[in-house]
Scaffold this motif. Structure first.
Motif, short mmCIF file in Angstrom:
data_model
loop_
_atom_site.label_atom_id
_atom_site.label_comp_id
_atom_site.label_asym_id
_atom_site.label_seq_id
_atom_site.Cartn_x
_atom_site.Cartn_y
_atom_site.Cartn_z
N THR A 80 99.08 -0.79 6.53
CA THR A 80 98.53 -2.05 6.01
C THR A 80 99.43 -3.23 6.37
O THR A 80 98.96 -4.28 6.81
CB THR A 80 98.36 -1.97 4.48
N VAL A 81 100.72 -3.07 6.15
CA VAL A 81 101.67 -4.14 6.47
C VAL A 81 101.72 -4.36 7.98
O VAL A 81 101.71 -5.50 8.45
CB VAL A 81 103.08 -3.80 5.93
N LYS B 295 99.43 -3.85 10.19
CA LYS B 295 98.20 -4.50 10.62
C LYS B 295 98.24 -5.99 10.31
O LYS B 295 97.82 -6.82 11.13
CB LYS B 295 97.01 -3.84 9.91
N ALA B 296 98.78 -6.35 9.15
CA ALA B 296 98.86 -7.75 8.76
C ALA B 296 99.82 -8.52 9.67
O ALA B 296 99.55 -9.66 10.06
CB ALA B 296 99.32 -7.86 7.30
N ALA C 222 98.94 -11.58 12.31
CA ALA C 222 99.60 -12.88 12.15
C ALA C 222 100.19 -13.39 13.46
O ALA C 222 100.48 -14.59 13.59
CB ALA C 222 100.68 -12.78 11.08
#
Length: 207
Positions: free
Chosen positions: A143-144, A146-147, A151
């Motif tokens: 999840t991190v 992917k973020a 960005a």
């Protein structure tokens, strides 16, 4: 340019001070000095925008915690020894674990600056990606990751970033190289302290 604020130059000078401490006749690393360097990292990370937001999150709470710890422990070695002895070093949110997280932020910036100098290009996407993959990605869930990858689309180019840092292409190279050289000895010193004990070595592997 001398009269203007130069966040990266201030950061490079500060970490050079840490390097002098760990390379002195009495090698040491004061927690208050580490806190100072991390505070100086905030403006540079801010200018990198949302792609570096996770690093800012890493910084803020961890720096505040270590600032509080500096009232009790003078040096990094004293802190690790005390928390190892009382059995709290590996606890979630311990000062020792927060120190490891801050060490990774310092390392992230080092690798990114190395990549920027090596590429000589205008894009910061590739240097940042390489730094993130090497330093933080092994400890982040999908999840991190992917973020952070998403960005990258809004990461500023070097041409846009330099004016914000009050640097030009020539002056920024000097600041980058100073940070890279100094941070290597500081990071090695911290690693050596942690690797000198079984508990410390385990901490370096934790998220």
């Amino acid at each position: 340019m001398a009269a203007r604020d130069n966040p990266l130059r201030k950061l490079a000078d500060a970490i050079e001070g840490l390097s002098s401490s760990v390379n002195s006749e009495n090698p040491h690393l004061k927690i208050s000095d580490v806190v100072h360097v991390c505070r100086l990292s905030t403006p540079s990370i801010f200018f990198l925008g949302i792609a570096f937001k996770f690093a800012d999150w890493e910084l803020q709470s961890k720096v505040n915690d270590l600032e509080e710890a500096s009232k009790t422990y003078d040096t990094v070695q004293a802190l690790l020894e005390a928390e190892t002895e009382n059995g709290s070093a590996k606890n979630t949110g311990s000062h020792s674990r927060n120190l490891v997280r801050l060490k990774r932020v310092i390392d992230l910036v080092r690798v990114m600056l190395e990549q920027v100098l090596a590429s000589g290009g205008n894009s910061l996407v590739e240097p940042f990606t390489a730094a993130y993959e090497q330093v933080f990605a092994p400890y982040h869930g999908w999840t991190v990751k992917k973020a952070v990858i998403a960005a990258l689309k809004v990461l500023p180019s070097k041409d846009l970033l330099l004016p914000l840092l009050n640097e030009d292409d020539d002056s920024v190279k000097e600041s980058m190289q100073k940070y890279i050289t100094a941070s290597k000895s500081v990071l090695q010193y911290v690693d050596n302290i942690f690797l000198s004990t079984e508990t410390g070595a385990e901490l370096l592997k934790l998220i």
